[in-house]
Design an enzyme around this catalytic site. Structure first.
Site, PDB file in Angstrom:
ATOM      1  N   ASP A  68     -33.384  20.918  -7.695  1.00  0.00           N
ATOM      2  CA  ASP A  68     -32.873  21.438  -6.422  1.00  0.00           C
ATOM      3  C   ASP A  68     -33.210  22.912  -6.247  1.00  0.00           C
ATOM      4  OD1 ASP A  68     -30.998  21.819  -8.574  1.00  0.00           O
ATOM      5  OD2 ASP A  68     -29.544  22.548  -7.114  1.00  0.00           O
ATOM      6  N   GLU A 133     -27.887  22.135  -9.516  1.00  0.00           N
ATOM      7  CA  GLU A 133     -27.581  23.315 -10.329  1.00  0.00           C
ATOM      8  C   GLU A 133     -27.249  24.494  -9.436  1.00  0.00           C
ATOM      9  OE1 GLU A 133     -28.272  27.039 -12.622  1.00  0.00           O
ATOM     10  OE2 GLU A 133     -29.255  26.367 -10.794  1.00  0.00           O
TER      11      GLU A 133
END
Length: 375
Positions: A68, A133
Site C-alpha cells: 500500500d 501499513e
C-alpha cells in the site's frame, strides 16, 4: 532501462494501491514467487490483503514489506502522473517508488536470483507482505504475526524493506525502533458565562499548570542505542467558538516516543500521578501502537552490514530513530529485525522518487544477505 528490478517496480507503481487497497500488487508478487517454488498462504483480514510465503525449511529469513501507498496529493503538482512510473535523469518517479515498491521488487528479484543459484538452500526463505501499513495497520502484519505465533511458526531473522537510507543506500540501517504511546486526555470543568467565572470552572485554567509541568519532564536520557524519550502535544481543543463562553471540557492529545529505558506502564503511572497532584477531574484513554525493540549485533546485523560494505563500500550507521514500522510486530516473534531500504528523502511527498541504480544495488544486497543466512 531494461532491468528486472526496475521493470517490476514500474509494474507495481502502475497499480494505485491506496491503503488498504492492494490493487493487484500482491497477485503480481505471488505469481513470481510461486514460479520459483514458494508456497503461498493468503491471510486476508477484513479489508486488508496479506500473504505469507515460504520456500525450504530450517532457520528462517523473512523479508517483510507493504504494497500500500499513501495518497499522492495534488496530481497536477507531480512532474508526471503519480501512478505512471517515469525515469528522468536516472531517477524513477512515482508514488511508492521509495516507500516501498522499489524494495518489494528488489526482494523478489533477489529471491529469484538466489533460488536459481541455490535451488537446494539449507534454510527457509519467507515473505510477509501486507496492504495496510500506511493507514490503521490493524489488519495487516500484526494479524499475520498473531496467526503465525498461534501455530508456533518459526522466524529467526526478518529484513524489513522500509526506506532507511538518508543519502546513499545503506548509509543507515535501522536495528530497532522507539515505542509509541498516545494519551487522549479530557479535563472536565463546568461551562458558563465568561462574565460569571465564579459560576463556572474553566478546565483550560485548571490544566495549564499540569501541562506546564508535563512538558518540562525529562523522561530519561536514552542509552547507547536510543535517543531520550520525547513527549509532544499533538492536539488541543476547547471552547464553543464563542468569546463569551467558558468551556466545559479541554481535550489534549499527546504522544510519547519512548526508549527501552521506560515501559508504557511507567509513563502512564507518572502522567496519572501528575493529574492527581493537580487535582484535576479527567477521563483518559491510552493507545499503545508499539513497544520499543532492539536487535543487537548478531547474525542478521552482521550480514546486513557485510552486504552494505561489500556493494557500497561504506559502513552503515545502526540507528533506532524515526517513526514506527511493522518491525515492531515482527519483533514479538523473537526474531532479529533489521530495516534496510532506499533513500527516504522523498517518501510521502509530491514527486516521490528513487535512484534507479539504487534499486539494482539493493537487490544485490538483499541477495547477499540471503546467501549469508539461508544458503
Amino acid at each position: 532501462m531494461s532491468c528486472p528490478v526496475i521493470e517490476l517496480t514500474q509494474q507495481l507503481i502502475r497499480r494505485p494501491s491506496l491503503s488498504p487497497d492492494d490493487a493487484g500488487c500482491q497477485a503480481l508478487l505471488i505469481d513470481r514467487l510461486q514460479a520459483i517454488g514458494f508456497t503461498v498462504e493468503r491471510m486476508d483480514f477484513a479489508d486488508t490483503q496479506n500473504f505469507w510465503a515460504w520456500r525450504g525449511q530450517g532457520e528462517t529469513l523473512a523479508f517483510a514489506g507493504h504494497t500500500d501507498v499513501v495518497p499522492p496529493g495534488d496530481a497536477d503538482r507531480w512532474i508526471n502522473p503519480p501512478f505512471e512510473p517515469t525515469i528522468r535523469d536516472g531517477m524513477l518517479f512515482g508514488r511508492g517508488a521509495a516507500d516501498m515498491k522499489g524494495s518489494l521488487a528488489a526482494m523478489v528479484v533477489a529471491a529469484e536470483r538466489f533460488v536459481a543459484q541455490h535451488p537446494n538452500h539449507t534454510g527457509r526463505l519467507a515473505f510477509l507482505i501486507t496492504s495496510d501499513e500506511e493507514a490503521s495497520a490493524h489488519n495487516g502484519t500484526v494479524k499475520v504475526v498473531e496467526a503465525l505465533m498461534a501455530r508456533n511458526e518459526r522466524l529467526d531473522y526478518c529484513l524489513v524493506g522500509e526506506p532507511s537510507s538518508i543519502e546513499v543506500v545503506g548509509d543507515v540501517v535501522k536495528n530497532g525502533r522507539r515505542g509509541s504511546l498516545t494519551c487522549n486526555l479530557t479535563i472536565h470543568g463546568v461551562q458558563g458565562h465568561v462574565a460569571y467565572p465564579h459560576l463556572a470552572d474553566n478546565p483550560v485554567h485548571r490544566a495549564a499548570p499540569f501541562l506546564n509541568e508535563l512538558v518540562a519532564i525529562e523522561w530519561d536520557q536514552g542509552n547507547e542505542f536510543f535517543p531520550a524519550t520525547s513527549m509532544q502535544i499533538a492536539n488541543i481543543q476547547a471552547g464553543t467558538g464563542s468569546n463569551n463562553v467558558i468551556p466545559g471540557e479541554l481535550f489534549v492529545q499527546f504522544n510519547f516516543r519512548f526508549s527501552t529505558e521506560l515501559t508504557d506502564e511507567m509513563i502512564k503511572a507518572q502522567v496519572l500521578a501528575l493529574l492527581e497532584k493537580h487535582q484535576l477531574r479527567y477521563t483518559v484513554d491510552w493507545w499503545l501502537s508499539g513497544q520499543p525493540f532492539l536487535t543487537a549485533r548478531g547474525k542478521l546485523v552482521d550480514a546486513v552490514v557485510n552486504a552494505v560494505e561489500h556493494y557500497n563500500e561504506i559502513k552503515p550507521q545502526l540507528l533506532t530513530t524515526g517513526g514506527t514500522s511493522d518491525g515492531r510486530f515482527i519483533a514479538r516473534m523473537g526474531a532479529q529485525v533489521v530495516e534496510l531500504g532506499p533513500v527516504n528523502a522523498t517518501i510521502h511527498k509530491i514527486n516521490e522518487c528513487v535512484n534507479a541504480a539504487d534499486l539494482q544495488l539493493l537487490a544485490r544486497m538483499y541477495q547477499r544477505i540471503m546467501e549469508q543466512l539461508v544458503a
